[in-house]
Design an enzyme around this catalytic site. Structure first.
Site, PDB file in Angstrom:
ATOM      1  N   SER A   1       0.810  -1.224   0.000  1.00 32.14           N
ATOM      2  CA  SER A   1       0.000   0.000   0.000  1.00 32.14           C
ATOM      3  C   SER A   1       0.846   1.279   0.000  1.00 32.14           C
ATOM      4  O   SER A   1       0.525   2.212  -0.749  1.00 32.14           O
ATOM      5  CB  SER A   1      -0.962  -0.004   1.193  1.00 32.14           C
ATOM      6  OG  SER A   1      -1.906  -1.027   1.038  1.00 32.14           O
TER       7      SER A   1
ATOM      8  N   LYS B   1      -9.397  -4.954  10.970  1.00 31.46           N
ATOM      9  CA  LYS B   1     -10.538  -4.543  10.138  1.00 31.46           C
ATOM     10  C   LYS B   1     -11.866  -4.518  10.894  1.00 31.46           C
ATOM     11  O   LYS B   1     -12.776  -3.784  10.526  1.00 31.46           O
ATOM     12  CB  LYS B   1     -10.670  -5.458   8.919  1.00 31.46           C
ATOM     13  CG  LYS B   1      -9.580  -5.219   7.881  1.00 31.46           C
ATOM     14  CD  LYS B   1      -9.793  -6.064   6.643  1.00 31.46           C
ATOM     15  CE  LYS B   1      -8.690  -5.791   5.634  1.00 31.46           C
ATOM     16  NZ  LYS B   1      -8.914  -6.466   4.351  1.00 31.46           N
TER      17      LYS B   1
ATOM     18  N   ASN C   1     -11.841  -1.248   5.811  1.00 29.26           N
ATOM     19  CA  ASN C   1     -10.443  -1.209   5.358  1.00 29.26           C
ATOM     20  C   ASN C   1      -9.989   0.199   4.984  1.00 29.26           C
ATOM     21  O   ASN C   1      -8.857   0.391   4.583  1.00 29.26           O
ATOM     22  CB  ASN C   1     -10.223  -2.173   4.180  1.00 29.26           C
ATOM     23  CG  ASN C   1     -10.559  -1.534   2.844  1.00 29.26           C
ATOM     24  OD1 ASN C   1     -11.473  -0.731   2.758  1.00 29.26           O
ATOM     25  ND2 ASN C   1      -9.823  -1.901   1.811  1.00 29.26           N
TER      26      ASN C   1
ATOM     27  N   LYS D   1     -19.157 -26.428   6.545  1.00 30.74           N
ATOM     28  CA  LYS D   1     -20.412 -26.052   5.896  1.00 30.74           C
ATOM     29  C   LYS D   1     -21.207 -25.011   6.686  1.00 30.74           C
ATOM     30  O   LYS D   1     -21.828 -24.114   6.117  1.00 30.74           O
ATOM     31  CB  LYS D   1     -21.278 -27.293   5.653  1.00 30.74           C
ATOM     32  CG  LYS D   1     -22.527 -26.967   4.827  1.00 30.74           C
ATOM     33  CD  LYS D   1     -23.139 -28.199   4.214  1.00 30.74           C
ATOM     34  CE  LYS D   1     -24.174 -27.882   3.156  1.00 30.74           C
ATOM     35  NZ  LYS D   1     -25.210 -26.948   3.570  1.00 30.74           N
ATOM     36  N   SER D   2     -21.160 -25.111   8.025  1.00 30.20           N
ATOM     37  CA  SER D   2     -21.984 -24.211   8.836  1.00 30.20           C
ATOM     38  C   SER D   2     -21.647 -22.740   8.556  1.00 30.20           C
ATOM     39  O   SER D   2     -22.534 -21.875   8.571  1.00 30.20           O
ATOM     40  CB  SER D   2     -21.792 -24.521  10.324  1.00 30.20           C
ATOM     41  OG  SER D   2     -20.432 -24.374  10.653  1.00 30.20           O
TER      42      SER D   2
ATOM     43  N   LEU E   1      -8.394 -14.613  -5.187  1.00 38.36           N
ATOM     44  CA  LEU E   1      -8.091 -13.395  -4.416  1.00 38.36           C
ATOM     45  C   LEU E   1      -6.674 -13.426  -3.829  1.00 38.36           C
ATOM     46  O   LEU E   1      -6.191 -12.426  -3.321  1.00 38.36           O
ATOM     47  CB  LEU E   1      -9.137 -13.185  -3.315  1.00 38.36           C
ATOM     48  CG  LEU E   1     -10.596 -13.101  -3.791  1.00 38.36           C
ATOM     49  CD1 LEU E   1     -11.521 -12.705  -2.635  1.00 38.36           C
ATOM     50  CD2 LEU E   1     -10.768 -12.123  -4.950  1.00 38.36           C
TER      51      LEU E   1
ATOM     52  N   GLY F   1      -5.052 -12.330  -7.768  1.00 38.76           N
ATOM     53  CA  GLY F   1      -5.277 -11.513  -6.580  1.00 38.76           C
ATOM     54  C   GLY F   1      -4.649 -10.133  -6.656  1.00 38.76           C
ATOM     55  O   GLY F   1      -4.986  -9.250  -5.863  1.00 38.76           O
TER      56      GLY F   1
END
Ligand code: ATR
Length: 266
Positions: free
Chosen positions: A16, A65, A86, A150-151, A210, A233
């Site tokens: 960044s 975040k 962000n 899965k949950s 990503l 990404g």
């Protein structure tokens, strides 16, 4: 001179500062962007100082975040949707929390997604929430999510009104768009690298990973071999950054040159 920076921990490899300082130079803006590594136990002190110092804005990354939301006056709709921030900026004396990771997901897809009717999202972690909000902004009709646990996929499916499918069934149907938001395939990850069964992809499929380290994951390599359109990404990083720059300055950076800059420094 205006002051910006990134808040996260650790920050050793953040690109960044490179992107934003380059942007300020490109646009002749008298501003500097710094790295502010902030350990989790220091975030309260840091944010209280932040609010009293003449700092114009900041990027926020892992692990802050969610925790920075305690110090913010107002969240944008998309930050609320993701449940994470962000980007920080001021609107008069109000500190606003936004989330441009959503744009990092949606903007690279926008030029390619006219034909996209259904999309499959792999993963249900932090990055996946921003991906869902981004995908929804593209008006894609059918969005499905699948996750090893899965949950977690079920919870996100319910929260965002999308479908959830069993991890083992992730290759059973054709999807026009497949996004990897798991950490599978990240550099040093020796686990099952290909997060999906590639039987049902074709030239019409867009595969978007990503992850940017490595730039070409096994997922993308295999997708490319099948003729899919692939996005790495670096697009996610680039577009969340371009969106931040626009929020802070009102200006658009040259996307091609910004991408070149990042690729040179990877
Ligand atoms: P991030 O914030 O980067 O999304 P995270 O919240 O830790 O990171 O999420 C990591 C994601 O990668 C999760 O969806 C995780 O699946 P689980 O919820 O089942 O843990 C997924 N993931 C990590 N390692 C995996 C593996 N070996 N196989 C399948 N999925 C994996």
């Amino acid at each position: 001179e205006k002051l910006f920076g990134i808040i996260g921990y650790p920050l050793g490899h953040s690109m960044s500062p490179l992107l934003h300082n380059w942007g300020f130079a490109q646009k002749d803006i008298n501003a500097v962007y710094m790295a502010w590594p902030t350990a989790p136990e220091k975030i309260a002190d840091f944010m209280n100082a932040f609010k009293t110092l003449p700092i114009s804005g900041a990027s926020v990354t892992i692990p802050h975040k969610i925790s920075v939301m305690d110090y913010i006056d107002e969240l944008t709709i998309r930050a609320k949707g993701v449940g994470a921030v962000n980007t920080l900026y001021w609107e008069q004396d109000k500190l606003i929390g936004d989330n441009t990771d959503t744009a990092g997901c949606s903007e690279p897809l926008r030029p390619h997604c006219d034909h996209v009717k259904n999309a499959l999202l792999l993963g249900a972690g932090g990055a996946s929430r921003a991906a869902i909000v981004g995908l929804k902004s593209l008006q894609i009709k059918e969005i499905s999510i699948t996750n090893r646990t899965k949950s977690k996929a079920d919870d996100l499916a319910e929260e965002f009104g999308i479908s959830s499918l069993d991890w083992k069934k992730r290759g059973d149907e054709h999807y026009d768009l497949i996004i990897n938001s798991t950490s599978l395939g990240m550099s040093g990850d020796k686990q099952e690298l290909n997060p999906m069964i590639m039987d049902n992809v074709d030239k019409k499929t867009i595969a978007y990973d990503l992850i940017y380290n490595p730039l070409e994951t096994i997922f993308l390599k295999e997708a490319k071999a099948k003729g899919c359109k692939t996005l790495s990404g670096i697009e996610m990083f680039l577009h969340q950054g371009l969106a931040q720059f626009k929020i802070w300055t009102g200006l658009d950076l040259d996307e091609l040159r910004a991408r070149e800059l990042l690729l040179e420094h990877l």
